[in-house]
Scaffold this motif. Structure first.
Motif, PDB file in Angstrom:
ATOM      1  N   MET A   8     -16.280  -4.828  17.761  1.00 47.51           N
ATOM      2  CA  MET A   8     -15.876  -6.106  17.206  1.00 47.51           C
ATOM      3  C   MET A   8     -15.591  -7.134  18.289  1.00 47.51           C
ATOM      4  SD  MET A   8     -13.517  -5.042  13.958  1.00 47.51           S
ATOM      5  CE  MET A   8     -13.530  -6.632  13.211  1.00 47.51           C
ATOM      6  N   ILE A   9     -15.367  -6.670  19.506  1.00 47.08           N
ATOM      7  CA  ILE A   9     -15.101  -7.586  20.605  1.00 47.08           C
ATOM      8  C   ILE A   9     -16.302  -8.490  20.853  1.00 47.08           C
ATOM      9  CG2 ILE A   9     -14.694  -7.651  23.109  1.00 47.08           C
ATOM     10  CD1 ILE A   9     -12.233  -6.787  21.944  1.00 47.08           C
ATOM     11  N   ARG A  10     -17.502  -7.996  20.559  1.00 48.16           N
ATOM     12  CA  ARG A  10     -18.704  -8.792  20.835  1.00 48.16           C
ATOM     13  C   ARG A  10     -18.783 -10.041  19.963  1.00 48.16           C
ATOM     14  NH1 ARG A  10     -22.217  -4.153  18.228  1.00 48.16           N
ATOM     15  NH2 ARG A  10     -21.903  -4.716  16.064  1.00 48.16           N
ATOM     16  N   TYR A  11     -18.002 -10.108  18.886  1.00 49.30           N
ATOM     17  CA  TYR A  11     -17.997 -11.286  18.016  1.00 49.30           C
ATOM     18  C   TYR A  11     -17.091 -12.402  18.516  1.00 49.30           C
ATOM     19  CZ  TYR A  11     -20.287  -8.223  14.656  1.00 49.30           C
ATOM     20  OH  TYR A  11     -21.153  -7.368  14.053  1.00 49.30           O
ATOM     21  N   LEU A  12     -16.281 -12.133  19.528  1.00 49.04           N
ATOM     22  CA  LEU A  12     -15.334 -13.147  20.009  1.00 49.04           C
ATOM     23  C   LEU A  12     -16.006 -14.423  20.513  1.00 49.04           C
ATOM     24  CD1 LEU A  12     -12.459 -11.159  21.732  1.00 49.04           C
ATOM     25  CD2 LEU A  12     -12.357 -12.559  19.690  1.00 49.04           C
ATOM     26  N   PRO A  13     -17.092 -14.364  21.288  1.00 53.15           N
ATOM     27  CA  PRO A  13     -17.724 -15.630  21.697  1.00 53.15           C
ATOM     28  C   PRO A  13     -18.233 -16.451  20.514  1.00 53.15           C
ATOM     29  CG  PRO A  13     -18.481 -13.842  23.087  1.00 53.15           C
ATOM     30  CD  PRO A  13     -17.691 -13.228  21.979  1.00 53.15           C
ATOM     31  N   VAL A  14     -18.771 -15.782  19.513  1.00 56.04           N
ATOM     32  CA  VAL A  14     -19.260 -16.481  18.320  1.00 56.04           C
ATOM     33  C   VAL A  14     -18.097 -17.123  17.576  1.00 56.04           C
ATOM     34  CG1 VAL A  14     -20.429 -16.175  16.101  1.00 56.04           C
ATOM     35  CG2 VAL A  14     -21.237 -14.947  18.123  1.00 56.04           C
ATOM     36  N   LEU A  15     -16.990 -16.415  17.485  1.00 52.93           N
ATOM     37  CA  LEU A  15     -15.813 -16.962  16.806  1.00 52.93           C
ATOM     38  C   LEU A  15     -15.212 -18.130  17.579  1.00 52.93           C
ATOM     39  CD1 LEU A  15     -14.138 -13.677  15.557  1.00 52.93           C
ATOM     40  CD2 LEU A  15     -15.204 -15.455  14.164  1.00 52.93           C
ATOM     41  N   MET A  16     -15.262 -18.072  18.898  1.00 47.35           N
ATOM     42  CA  MET A  16     -14.764 -19.198  19.698  1.00 47.35           C
ATOM     43  C   MET A  16     -15.624 -20.436  19.468  1.00 47.35           C
ATOM     44  SD  MET A  16     -12.119 -18.325  21.279  1.00 47.35           S
ATOM     45  CE  MET A  16     -11.226 -17.066  22.115  1.00 47.35           C
ATOM     46  N   ILE A  17     -16.937 -20.259  19.397  1.00 44.92           N
ATOM     47  CA  ILE A  17     -17.820 -21.392  19.119  1.00 44.92           C
ATOM     48  C   ILE A  17     -17.567 -21.931  17.714  1.00 44.92           C
ATOM     49  CG2 ILE A  17     -20.243 -22.043  18.783  1.00 44.92           C
ATOM     50  CD1 ILE A  17     -20.882 -20.112  21.115  1.00 44.92           C
ATOM     51  N   ALA A  18     -17.354 -21.032  16.752  1.00 43.89           N
ATOM     52  CA  ALA A  18     -17.050 -21.469  15.386  1.00 43.89           C
ATOM     53  C   ALA A  18     -15.735 -22.243  15.342  1.00 43.89           C
ATOM     54  CB  ALA A  18     -16.985 -20.260  14.453  1.00 43.89           C
ATOM     55  N   LEU A  19     -14.773 -21.855  16.149  1.00 46.00           N
ATOM     56  CA  LEU A  19     -13.498 -22.566  16.206  1.00 46.00           C
ATOM     57  C   LEU A  19     -13.688 -23.978  16.759  1.00 46.00           C
ATOM     58  CD1 LEU A  19     -10.476 -22.005  15.673  1.00 46.00           C
ATOM     59  CD2 LEU A  19     -10.284 -21.364  18.058  1.00 46.00           C
ATOM     60  N   ILE A  20     -14.507 -24.108  17.775  1.00 44.60           N
ATOM     61  CA  ILE A  20     -14.790 -25.428  18.343  1.00 44.60           C
ATOM     62  C   ILE A  20     -15.515 -26.307  17.323  1.00 44.60           C
ATOM     63  CG2 ILE A  20     -16.141 -26.626  20.114  1.00 44.60           C
ATOM     64  CD1 ILE A  20     -15.513 -24.188  21.947  1.00 44.60           C
ATOM     65  N   VAL A  21     -16.511 -25.731  16.645  1.00 47.69           N
ATOM     66  CA  VAL A  21     -17.272 -26.497  15.651  1.00 47.69           C
ATOM     67  C   VAL A  21     -16.381 -26.931  14.487  1.00 47.69           C
ATOM     68  CG1 VAL A  21     -19.135 -26.317  13.948  1.00 47.69           C
ATOM     69  CG2 VAL A  21     -19.487 -25.499  16.277  1.00 47.69           C
ATOM     70  N   SER A  22     -15.505 -26.055  14.044  1.00 49.68           N
ATOM     71  CA  SER A  22     -14.636 -26.421  12.922  1.00 49.68           C
ATOM     72  C   SER A  22     -13.662 -27.523  13.314  1.00 49.68           C
ATOM     73  CB  SER A  22     -13.887 -25.190  12.416  1.00 49.68           C
ATOM     74  OG  SER A  22     -13.018 -24.690  13.417  1.00 49.68           O
ATOM     75  N   ASN A  23     -13.165 -27.486  14.534  1.00 53.10           N
ATOM     76  CA  ASN A  23     -12.299 -28.581  15.000  1.00 53.10           C
ATOM     77  C   ASN A  23     -13.087 -29.880  15.124  1.00 53.10           C
ATOM     78  OD1 ASN A  23      -9.875 -27.188  15.126  1.00 53.10           O
ATOM     79  ND2 ASN A  23     -10.338 -26.389  17.146  1.00 53.10           N
ATOM     80  N   LEU A  24     -14.331 -29.788  15.556  1.00 56.39           N
ATOM     81  CA  LEU A  24     -15.181 -30.966  15.636  1.00 56.39           C
ATOM     82  C   LEU A  24     -15.428 -31.565  14.253  1.00 56.39           C
ATOM     83  CD1 LEU A  24     -17.038 -32.807  17.337  1.00 56.39           C
ATOM     84  CD2 LEU A  24     -18.863 -31.164  16.878  1.00 56.39           C
ATOM     85  N   LEU A  25     -15.657 -30.729  13.260  1.00 52.12           N
ATOM     86  CA  LEU A  25     -15.853 -31.220  11.890  1.00 52.12           C
ATOM     87  C   LEU A  25     -14.609 -31.938  11.378  1.00 52.12           C
ATOM     88  CD1 LEU A  25     -17.771 -28.288  10.167  1.00 52.12           C
ATOM     89  CD2 LEU A  25     -18.664 -30.519  10.812  1.00 52.12           C
ATOM     90  N   THR A  26     -13.447 -31.395  11.688  1.00 54.83           N
ATOM     91  CA  THR A  26     -12.204 -32.038  11.268  1.00 54.83           C
ATOM     92  C   THR A  26     -12.042 -33.400  11.931  1.00 54.83           C
ATOM     93  OG1 THR A  26     -11.198 -29.868  11.008  1.00 54.83           O
ATOM     94  CG2 THR A  26      -9.712 -31.739  11.104  1.00 54.83           C
ATOM     95  N   ILE A  27     -12.322 -33.476  13.209  1.00 54.63           N
ATOM     96  CA  ILE A  27     -12.212 -34.758  13.925  1.00 54.63           C
ATOM     97  C   ILE A  27     -13.216 -35.759  13.370  1.00 54.63           C
ATOM     98  CG2 ILE A  27     -12.570 -35.855  16.168  1.00 54.63           C
ATOM     99  CD1 ILE A  27     -11.392 -33.257  17.402  1.00 54.63           C
ATOM    100  N   LEU A  28     -14.446 -35.314  13.119  1.00 54.46           N
ATOM    101  CA  LEU A  28     -15.445 -36.213  12.542  1.00 54.46           C
ATOM    102  C   LEU A  28     -15.028 -36.706  11.159  1.00 54.46           C
ATOM    103  CD1 LEU A  28     -18.815 -34.522  13.539  1.00 54.46           C
ATOM    104  CD2 LEU A  28     -17.922 -36.705  14.337  1.00 54.46           C
ATOM    105  N   GLY A  29     -14.445 -35.834  10.366  1.00 52.76           N
ATOM    106  CA  GLY A  29     -13.984 -36.244   9.047  1.00 52.76           C
ATOM    107  C   GLY A  29     -12.870 -37.270   9.101  1.00 52.76           C
ATOM    108  N   LEU A  30     -12.052 -37.193  10.123  1.00 53.03           N
ATOM    109  CA  LEU A  30     -10.928 -38.123  10.250  1.00 53.03           C
ATOM    110  C   LEU A  30     -11.317 -39.453  10.872  1.00 53.03           C
ATOM    111  CD1 LEU A  30      -8.148 -35.680  11.472  1.00 53.03           C
ATOM    112  CD2 LEU A  30      -8.240 -36.847   9.276  1.00 53.03           C
TER     113      LEU A  30
END
Length: 59
Positions: free
Chosen positions: A1-23
């Motif tokens: 499951m450790i191999r999913y951490l980079p993907v989850l970090m990218i998803a975290l960045i993208v989700s924060n970007l979506l929130t900023i764009l929405g605001l």
């Protein structure tokens, strides 16, 4: 499951970007609503997944 951490970090960045764009952008109300609902919910789900993976890896 450790191999999913980079993907989850990218998803975290993208989700924060979506929130900023929405605001900050002047998009259609439907797109803004989608960003403001999807961004924070994706952030919460991704953060919980990262915490669970890190805690399981420590065992």
């Amino acid at each position: 499951m450790i191999r999913y951490l980079p993907v989850l970090m990218i998803a975290l960045i993208v989700s924060n970007l979506l929130t900023i764009l929405g605001l900050t952008t002047n998009l259609s109300p439907l797109t803004t609503r989608l960003f403001l609902i999807g961004g924070p919910s994706m952030t919460v789900i991704t953060a919980i997944a990262i915490v669970v993976i890190v805690l399981r890896a420590k065992k």
